[in-house]
Design a protein around this motif. Structure first.
Motif, mmCIF file in Angstrom:
data_model
loop_
_atom_site.group_PDB
_atom_site.id
_atom_site.type_symbol
_atom_site.label_atom_id
_atom_site.label_comp_id
_atom_site.label_asym_id
_atom_site.label_seq_id
_atom_site.Cartn_x
_atom_site.Cartn_y
_atom_site.Cartn_z
ATOM 1 N N LEU A 1 -11.950 10.341 0.068
ATOM 2 C CA LEU A 1 -11.976 9.091 -0.695
ATOM 3 C C LEU A 1 -11.115 8.022 -0.017
ATOM 4 O O LEU A 1 -11.546 6.877 0.156
ATOM 5 C CB LEU A 1 -11.472 9.336 -2.123
ATOM 6 N N LEU A 2 -9.895 8.377 0.383
ATOM 7 C CA LEU A 2 -8.989 7.405 1.001
ATOM 8 C C LEU A 2 -9.464 6.940 2.371
ATOM 9 O O LEU A 2 -9.032 5.896 2.855
ATOM 10 C CB LEU A 2 -7.579 7.976 1.094
ATOM 11 N N GLN A 3 -10.339 7.707 3.004
ATOM 12 C CA GLN A 3 -10.894 7.307 4.299
ATOM 13 C C GLN A 3 -12.197 6.525 4.154
ATOM 14 O O GLN A 3 -12.762 6.087 5.140
ATOM 15 C CB GLN A 3 -11.103 8.540 5.184
ATOM 16 N N SER A 4 -12.646 6.330 2.920
ATOM 17 C CA SER A 4 -13.897 5.614 2.684
ATOM 18 C C SER A 4 -13.671 4.102 2.789
ATOM 19 O O SER A 4 -12.538 3.620 2.667
ATOM 20 C CB SER A 4 -14.478 5.985 1.318
ATOM 21 N N PRO A 5 -14.740 3.326 3.033
ATOM 22 C CA PRO A 5 -14.615 1.871 3.211
ATOM 23 C C PRO A 5 -13.852 1.128 2.109
ATOM 24 O O PRO A 5 -13.075 0.222 2.429
ATOM 25 C CB PRO A 5 -16.071 1.404 3.320
ATOM 26 N N PRO A 6 -14.011 1.466 0.828
ATOM 27 C CA PRO A 6 -13.246 0.710 -0.176
ATOM 28 C C PRO A 6 -11.728 0.792 -0.005
ATOM 29 O O PRO A 6 -11.002 -0.087 -0.449
ATOM 30 C CB PRO A 6 -13.669 1.348 -1.506
ATOM 31 N N PHE B 1 6.768 -9.401 0.847
ATOM 32 C CA PHE B 1 5.573 -9.330 0.020
ATOM 33 C C PHE B 1 5.996 -8.531 -1.197
ATOM 34 O O PHE B 1 6.833 -7.644 -1.111
ATOM 35 C CB PHE B 1 4.403 -8.671 0.766
ATOM 36 N N GLU B 2 5.482 -8.873 -2.332
ATOM 37 C CA GLU B 2 5.874 -8.141 -3.537
ATOM 38 C C GLU B 2 5.019 -6.906 -3.754
ATOM 39 O O GLU B 2 5.522 -5.849 -4.085
ATOM 40 C CB GLU B 2 5.817 -9.053 -4.759
ATOM 41 N N GLN B 3 3.720 -7.078 -3.579
ATOM 42 C CA GLN B 3 2.812 -5.963 -3.787
ATOM 43 C C GLN B 3 1.458 -6.302 -3.210
ATOM 44 O O GLN B 3 1.125 -7.461 -3.023
ATOM 45 C CB GLN B 3 2.678 -5.627 -5.279
ATOM 46 N N VAL B 4 0.718 -5.271 -2.926
ATOM 47 C CA VAL B 4 -0.677 -5.403 -2.511
ATOM 48 C C VAL B 4 -1.494 -4.730 -3.604
ATOM 49 O O VAL B 4 -1.264 -3.563 -3.917
ATOM 50 C CB VAL B 4 -0.932 -4.735 -1.144
ATOM 51 N N VAL B 5 -2.405 -5.487 -4.178
ATOM 52 C CA VAL B 5 -3.240 -4.971 -5.262
ATOM 53 C C VAL B 5 -4.684 -5.020 -4.807
ATOM 54 O O VAL B 5 -5.158 -6.055 -4.326
ATOM 55 C CB VAL B 5 -3.075 -5.806 -6.547
ATOM 56 N N ASN B 6 -5.367 -3.908 -4.967
ATOM 57 C CA ASN B 6 -6.805 -3.866 -4.712
ATOM 58 C C ASN B 6 -7.465 -3.496 -6.035
ATOM 59 O O ASN B 6 -7.375 -2.345 -6.480
ATOM 60 C CB ASN B 6 -7.139 -2.851 -3.620
ATOM 61 N N PHE C 1 -8.413 -1.116 3.279
ATOM 62 C CA PHE C 1 -7.269 -2.035 3.207
ATOM 63 C C PHE C 1 -5.940 -1.310 3.424
ATOM 64 O O PHE C 1 -4.973 -1.921 3.871
ATOM 65 C CB PHE C 1 -7.262 -2.788 1.876
ATOM 66 N N LEU C 2 -5.875 -0.012 3.122
ATOM 67 C CA LEU C 2 -4.638 0.744 3.336
ATOM 68 C C LEU C 2 -4.263 0.779 4.820
ATOM 69 O O LEU C 2 -3.082 0.859 5.163
ATOM 70 C CB LEU C 2 -4.771 2.175 2.798
ATOM 71 N N LYS C 3 -5.255 0.724 5.682
ATOM 72 C CA LYS C 3 -5.014 0.680 7.136
ATOM 73 C C LYS C 3 -5.021 -0.753 7.669
ATOM 74 O O LYS C 3 -4.292 -1.086 8.592
ATOM 75 C CB LYS C 3 -6.090 1.485 7.879
ATOM 76 N N ASP C 4 -5.862 -1.591 7.081
ATOM 77 C CA ASP C 4 -6.075 -2.936 7.623
ATOM 78 C C ASP C 4 -5.042 -3.963 7.180
ATOM 79 O O ASP C 4 -4.812 -4.945 7.868
ATOM 80 C CB ASP C 4 -7.474 -3.448 7.237
ATOM 81 N N ASN C 5 -4.419 -3.764 6.035
ATOM 82 C CA ASN C 5 -3.466 -4.741 5.524
ATOM 83 C C ASN C 5 -2.175 -4.673 6.327
ATOM 84 O O ASN C 5 -1.598 -3.589 6.500
ATOM 85 C CB ASN C 5 -3.192 -4.483 4.042
ATOM 86 N N GLN C 6 -1.688 -5.814 6.781
ATOM 87 C CA GLN C 6 -0.497 -5.864 7.629
ATOM 88 C C GLN C 6 0.757 -5.328 6.939
ATOM 89 O O GLN C 6 1.691 -4.878 7.597
ATOM 90 C CB GLN C 6 -0.239 -7.295 8.093
#
Length: 173
Positions: free
Chosen positions: A15-20, A73-78, A23-28
């Motif tokens: 699940l964590l490796q799926s496209p949705p 940054f305070e948080q990243v929300v998806n 962002f866990l890898k792509d977000n700076q």
């Protein structure tokens, strides 16, 4: 020694490796800065049933550049994946103020941590220092949940607290 050992279930890893979840890898702010990830919601409380959505909560430390330049940054929300990853600074602030949405991360079962670094283990191994309001250290007239009893005897091992707060931080090593 840490009690937090984790083994990611194959279906969660997929699940964590799926496209949705890209962002866990792509977000700076995330990627290699993630300190820990765990379940939130029904999975965190053990009340999930087949078909329950998976809420992910976590913490990420700031990059060297953010620290040196005073950026945060305070948080990243998806919203699509119901995932929230807090900056370590924001998370510690929320822990210190006993924010229930974040305190739940400290109470997850060891098997519910999806990802864990040494810094994450350090936080969880010392989770008992969080959720105290600083005024509770001395305010015994009005507060019943401080760390001193009314007669000024300690409810909490002050020497242990001192050792935790004077320990060299993992990031400083």
């Amino acid at each position: 020694m840490s009690n937090y050992k984790y083994e990611v279930k194959p279906e969660i890893k997929t699940l964590l490796q799926s496209p949705p979840y890209a962002f866990l890898k792509d977000n700076q702010h995330l990627d290699k800065n993630i300190v820990f990830l765990t379940y939130g919601g029904s999975y965190a409380y053990g009340t999930n049933i087949p078909g329950s959505d998976i809420d992910i909560r976590g913490c990420a430390h700031n990059s060297k550049e953010e620290i040196l330049l005073g950026r945060d940054f305070e948080q990243v929300v998806n919203v699509d994946t119901d995932t929230t990853v807090y900056s370590i600074k924001k998370l510690f602030y929320l822990f210190a103020n006993a924010n229930p949405n974040t305190i739940e991360m400290l109470g997850c079962r060891p098997q519910d941590y999806i990802y864990m670094t040494d810094i994450g283990r350090l936080i969880l191994d010392n989770k008992d220092i969080f959720a105290y309001c600083y005024t509770q250290l001395t305010d015994v007239e009005q507060e019943l949940n401080g760390i001193y009893y009314y007669d000024r005897t300690e409810k909490f091992d002050a020497q242990r607290l001192y050792k935790i707060n004077t320990k060299v931080a993992a990031i400083e090593k």
